[in-house]
Design a protein around this motif. Structure first.
Motif, short mmCIF file in Angstrom:
data_model
loop_
_atom_site.label_atom_id
_atom_site.label_comp_id
_atom_site.label_asym_id
_atom_site.label_seq_id
_atom_site.Cartn_x
_atom_site.Cartn_y
_atom_site.Cartn_z
N SER A 130 0.82 -1.21 0.00
CA SER A 130 0.00 0.00 0.00
C SER A 130 0.85 1.26 0.00
CB SER A 130 -0.90 0.03 1.23
OG SER A 130 -1.83 -1.02 1.20
N GLU A 131 0.23 2.38 -0.35
CA GLU A 131 0.90 3.68 -0.35
C GLU A 131 1.36 4.05 1.06
OE1 GLU A 131 1.37 6.25 -2.85
OE2 GLU A 131 1.05 4.56 -4.19
N SER B 272 -8.51 2.71 -3.68
CA SER B 272 -7.69 2.96 -4.88
C SER B 272 -6.62 4.01 -4.60
CB SER B 272 -8.57 3.39 -6.06
OG SER B 272 -9.13 4.66 -5.84
N LYS B 273 -6.93 5.04 -3.83
CA LYS B 273 -5.94 6.06 -3.49
C LYS B 273 -4.82 5.49 -2.62
CE LYS B 273 -6.88 10.02 -5.22
NZ LYS B 273 -5.99 10.47 -6.29
N LYS C 299 -4.08 2.22 -2.38
CA LYS C 299 -3.64 0.93 -2.92
C LYS C 299 -3.76 -0.15 -1.85
CE LYS C 299 -0.57 2.56 -6.55
NZ LYS C 299 -0.88 3.94 -6.65
N TYR D 77 -8.76 -6.06 -4.71
CA TYR D 77 -7.36 -5.77 -4.48
C TYR D 77 -6.95 -4.58 -5.34
CZ TYR D 77 -7.64 -10.45 -2.58
OH TYR D 77 -8.00 -11.55 -1.85
N TYR D 78 -6.50 -3.51 -4.70
CA TYR D 78 -6.09 -2.31 -5.41
C TYR D 78 -4.57 -2.12 -5.38
CZ TYR D 78 -10.90 -0.79 -5.81
OH TYR D 78 -12.23 -0.70 -6.13
N TYR D 79 -3.84 -3.01 -4.76
CA TYR D 79 -2.39 -2.86 -4.68
C TYR D 79 -1.74 -3.67 -5.82
CZ TYR D 79 -2.83 -7.29 -2.13
OH TYR D 79 -3.15 -8.57 -1.76
N PRO D 80 -0.54 -3.23 -6.24
CA PRO D 80 0.13 -3.93 -7.35
C PRO D 80 0.59 -5.32 -6.91
CG PRO D 80 1.48 -2.13 -6.52
CD PRO D 80 0.18 -2.07 -5.79
#
Length: 142
Positions: free
Chosen positions: A13-14, A122-123, A125, A137-140
């Motif tokens: 995550s960010e 999404s912001k 991640k 899942y929004y993380y790479p």
């Protein structure tokens, strides 16, 4: 019965830690970008996109706040808080944002809460656990 959704902050995550103030800032940013969309369309989209006021009670102690619907016929309340849980396999704590619907929340609240959860996930991640139990899942991925 209340429903809960979680945005878990994973190692990819960010951020690994988030505060209530940062979540509020992200929602204020969401409100501002939807207002700009409304200006471009010459339509009052900001009231439809974010029909809430951000409120905080004294007993919250900075752990949570709530969104109070502007039109009580359509929207009531969405509770948002932050916390940490201990990972089962390790001693590390993972942080999360919890979005809760109360017993008096409407279907409109649930739709908006899903929208806000997807925006926050999404912001940041993060890993979004929706009200219906599904996970997004929004993380790479590696």
């Amino acid at each position: 019965m209340s429903l809960n959704a979680y945005i878990k902050l994973v190692p990819a995550s960010e951020k690994q830690v988030i505060s209530v103030e940062e979540v509020k800032d992200m929602l204020i940013y969401y409100r501002s970008i939807t207002a700009k969309t409304g200006e471009q369309l010459s339509w009052g989209y900001s009231e439809a996109a974010f029909p809430y006021t951000i409120e905080e009670k004294e007993e919250a102690d900075g752990d949570w706040f709530y969104l109070k619907g502007i039109d009580p016929r359509k929207n009531k309340y969405i509770l948002i808080g932050v916390g940490a849980e201990k990972e089962a396999e390790s001693e590390e704590k993972s942080n999360y944002i919890q979005v809760s619907l109360t017993d008096i929340s409407t279907h409109g609240d649930k739709g908006k809460a899903n929208e806000f959860c997807k925006f926050l996930a999404s912001k940041l991640k993060g890993e979004l656990h929706l009200f219906n139990g599904r996970v997004m899942y929004y993380y790479p991925k590696k």
